[in-house]
Design an enzyme around this catalytic site. Structure first.
Site, PDB file in Angstrom:
ATOM      1  CG  ASP A  92      -1.951   1.074   1.163  1.00 50.87           C
ATOM      2  OD1 ASP A  92      -1.884   1.884   0.224  1.00 50.87           O
ATOM      3  OD2 ASP A  92      -2.828   1.094   2.038  1.00 50.87           O
ATOM      4  CE  LYS A 153       9.877  18.927  -9.342  1.00 45.41           C
ATOM      5  NZ  LYS A 153       8.799  18.529 -10.257  1.00 45.41           N
ATOM      6  CE  LYS A 187      15.225  18.422 -19.057  1.00 45.98           C
ATOM      7  NZ  LYS A 187      14.346  17.707 -19.971  1.00 45.98           N
ATOM      8  CD  GLU A 221       6.457  22.103 -18.707  1.00 43.54           C
ATOM      9  OE1 GLU A 221       6.521  20.896 -18.892  1.00 43.54           O
ATOM     10  OE2 GLU A 221       6.063  22.604 -17.630  1.00 43.54           O
ATOM     11  CG  ASP A 240       5.696  21.130 -11.081  1.00 35.25           C
ATOM     12  OD1 ASP A 240       5.990  20.004 -10.641  1.00 35.25           O
ATOM     13  OD2 ASP A 240       5.380  21.328 -12.273  1.00 35.25           O
ATOM     14  CG  HIS A 245      13.063  21.252 -13.011  1.00 38.29           C
ATOM     15  ND1 HIS A 245      13.637  20.142 -12.451  1.00 38.29           N
ATOM     16  CD2 HIS A 245      11.798  20.875 -13.336  1.00 38.29           C
ATOM     17  CE1 HIS A 245      12.764  19.138 -12.441  1.00 38.29           C
ATOM     18  NE2 HIS A 245      11.640  19.573 -12.971  1.00 38.29           N
ATOM     19  CE  LYS A 349       3.106  22.490 -15.756  1.00 38.32           C
ATOM     20  NZ  LYS A 349       4.241  21.616 -16.020  1.00 38.32           N
TER      21      LYS A 349
HETATM   22  C1  BG6 Z   1       8.500  18.005 -13.895  1.00 37.82           C
HETATM   23  C2  BG6 Z   1       7.284  18.809 -13.510  1.00 37.82           C
HETATM   24  O1  BG6 Z   1       9.426  17.992 -12.842  1.00 37.82           O
HETATM   25  O2  BG6 Z   1       9.117  18.587 -15.035  1.00 37.82           O
HETATM   26  C3  BG6 Z   1       6.311  18.889 -14.671  1.00 37.82           C
HETATM   27  O3  BG6 Z   1       6.640  18.189 -12.398  1.00 37.82           O
HETATM   28  C4  BG6 Z   1       7.013  19.403 -15.909  1.00 37.82           C
HETATM   29  O4  BG6 Z   1       5.217  19.750 -14.341  1.00 37.82           O
HETATM   30  C5  BG6 Z   1       8.281  18.602 -16.180  1.00 37.82           C
HETATM   31  O5  BG6 Z   1       6.110  19.294 -16.998  1.00 37.82           O
HETATM   32  C6  BG6 Z   1       9.083  19.216 -17.317  1.00 37.82           C
HETATM   33  O6  BG6 Z   1      10.147  18.356 -17.645  1.00 37.82           O
HETATM   34  P1  BG6 Z   1      10.787  18.348 -19.107  1.00 37.82           P
HETATM   35  O7  BG6 Z   1      11.919  17.390 -19.007  1.00 37.82           O
HETATM   36  O8  BG6 Z   1       9.693  17.899 -20.028  1.00 37.82           O
HETATM   37  O9  BG6 Z   1      11.211  19.759 -19.379  1.00 37.82           O
END
Ligand code: BG6
Length: 498
Positions: A92, A153, A187, A221, A240, A245, A349
């Site tokens: 679980d 994360k 990356k 994005e 997020d 990042h 986004k």
């Molecule tokens: C993740 C986030 O850590 O990274 C997402 O939780 C985001 O919201 C994603 O879309 C973006 O990752 P990448 O590698 O597609 O740039």
């Protein structure tokens, strides 16, 4: 020469979840195909799913293979070999069961007799399960001295919760056994940033406030958040994306040259950058930060709903109205190298294009003898079309008045290095199996990032106002443009240099 891979048991908690199916399993397959997994290495998924090994293998065959371009039939045998590595144990993941549950007993049975193998617990589950999982695994006697734990994360919601999680995990695992993952660090282009800076002599002398006007870090994005509101309402772009990042990218751009390329030297330098970030508190939050939320608009030429109307199965709540899908911040690194150089961070986004890039905007020449000159700009494109462009001024061909034009010196990684670019998770998973934590975040690093983010979060949460709306398919709210515009600067938009 590559070392022979050691046999390992990789136990993925949350093993049938989105991350596992979309990222981890494809990455592991590619590593397996490339000969990076030892023949006996096993992947054991843990979930509430009630699946047996055959069910899980069937699920992966149907869902994961469908998402990967496999060269069938050439790869059929390799794919079958990969499927044979997979196991599933029902545990679980919401509550965390006690060690007498059949799931923990079965896991114990699978692992018994293999204590000398490398054992990796990968927690692809919500952060509140990290501590309880580690305790249960320990109580069940599954944590061996060479075990490692990987934490996905977000690590907490703020500094206090991150510390709490770090304490809980730290009670079972030593710091050297804990791998906090930020997939941006895996990356290729992000690693190339270190090579560009520290394996070439020409940049370092001008990599400072004498020559650089400002730096922009953008992660834009096109995707929205359909089906993710449950997570996103309580995360938002700051937690997020920015806390991890974008701040990691900032660290790599701003850090001092490390003495060595080893596990601690690079992380030591990154922490110094985070600690040098000037806090943004109180009234400054409104001046130096912007939050936005997308409304209905367009994406890829098709109409898309706003954040609040994304299909999710549940109606939006108060938190949905308040959460930001876009964040922009003017940051400053207070040290000798960077005094006075703004670092503009932005992520969102439903932006008009997908693009992650770092833009280093140089100052203009001290004295221009040609009309129409413009300052140099270095653009490090992380995705898509990974590459590096340096914009220099050149003379337009022709007689008469000298006319200038910016032209790019361009390096495209795809053109220069042929072959498939490995996904970030491939690199990071192999580093975990090899026990190399260089590209993972240390406890002090994560906590320093939260320490800087916390006052911004608190100020946003205390505000009566909602995030500024921006239509899907546009580059963020008006406030983001004013953030730079008031000092006569502008965001670098994709195709601006074509
Ligand atoms: C993740 C986030 O850590 O990274 C997402 O939780 C985001 O919201 C994603 O879309 C973006 O990752 P990448 O590698 O597609 O740039």
């Amino acid at each position: 020469m590559r070392e022979t891979p050691k046999t390992a048991d990789l136990i993925v908690f949350g093993g049938t979840g989105d991350l596992s199916m979309r990222k981890l399993l494809p990455a592991l397959y590619h590593c397996d195909r490339d000969g990076l997994l030892a023949p006996e290495t096993r992947i054991i998924a843990l979930s509430r799913g009630g699946l047996d090994d055959a069910d899980f293998r069937g699920k992966v065959d149907a869902e994961v293979r469908a998402s990967m371009p496999l060269d069938v039939p050439a790869e059929r045998g390799l794919w079958q070999r990969f499927l044979d590595r997979l196991h599933h144990v029902t545990v679980d993941v919401s509550g965390v069961s006690d060690e007498d549950s059949p799931g923990w007993r079965r896991l114990g049975g699978l692992l018994a007799g293999h204590e000398r193998r490398d054992r990796v617990f990968y927690l692809a589950s919500p952060p509140m399960t990290f501590g309880p999982f580690c305790r249960e695994a320990h109580r069940a006697g599954l944590v061996t001295p060479s075990s490692r734990v990987v934490l996905e994360k977000p690590l907490g919601r703020d500094l206090a919760s991150a510390r709490h999680i770090n304490d809980e995990v730290g009670a079972i695992f030593r710091e050297r056994q804990i791998f906090r993952i930020d997939h941006y660090l895996g990356k290729e282009t992000v690693q190339n940033l270190l090579v560009l800076r520290f394996a070439n002599a020409f940049l370092e002398p001008i990599w400072n406030s004498l020559w650089i006007d400002h730096i922009q870090i953008t992660v834009a994005e096109t995707v929205g958040t359909p089906g993710r509101r449950g997570y996103y309402d309580h995360a938002g772009a700051l937690r997020d994306m920015v806390q991890n990042h974008l701040l990691q990218l900032l660290c790599l751009v701003a850090m001092e040259p490390p003495a060595r390329n080893d596990r601690e030297s690079i992380r030591d330098e990154k922490v110094k950058v985070l600690e040098a970030l000037r806090p943004i508190t109180g009234g400054e939050v409104n001046r130096f930060t912007v939050r936005g939320q997308y409304t209905a608009g367009e994406s890829g030429g098709a109409p898309v709903p706003g954040y609040l109307d994304e299909p999710d199965g549940t109606p939006p709540t108060e938190a949905s109205h308040r959460v930001e899908t876009f964040a922009a911040i003017r940051a400053e690194v207070k040290n000798w190298r960077w005094a006075g150089v703004p670092f503009y961070l932005r992520t969102g986004k439903r932006m008009p294009y997908r693009c992650s890039e770092i833009v280093v905007q140089f100052k203009d020449v001290p004295h221009s003898i040609f009309p129409g000159s413009a300052p140099n700009r270095l653009v490090l494109r992380l995705q898509p079309s990974e590459g590096i462009r340096l914009h220099v001024m050149a003379k337009e061909p022709g007689a008469g008045e000298v006319a200038l034009q910016p032209v790019p010196l361009s390096l495209s990684f795809a053109d220069t290095f042929s072959g498939r670019a490995p996904d970030a998770y491939e690199r990071l998973l192999m580093d975990v199996l090899a026990g190399n934590p260089t590209l993972f975040m240390r406890r002090d690093e994560v906590e320093a990032a939260w320490r800087w983010i916390d006052p911004i979060l608190q100020a946003w949460e205390a505000q009566d106002t909602l995030p500024e709306p921006y239509p899907a398919g546009t580059p963020g709210p008006a406030g983001a443009h004013e953030l730079l515009g008031r000092s006569g600067r502008a965001w670098h938009e994709e195709d601006a240099d074509e």
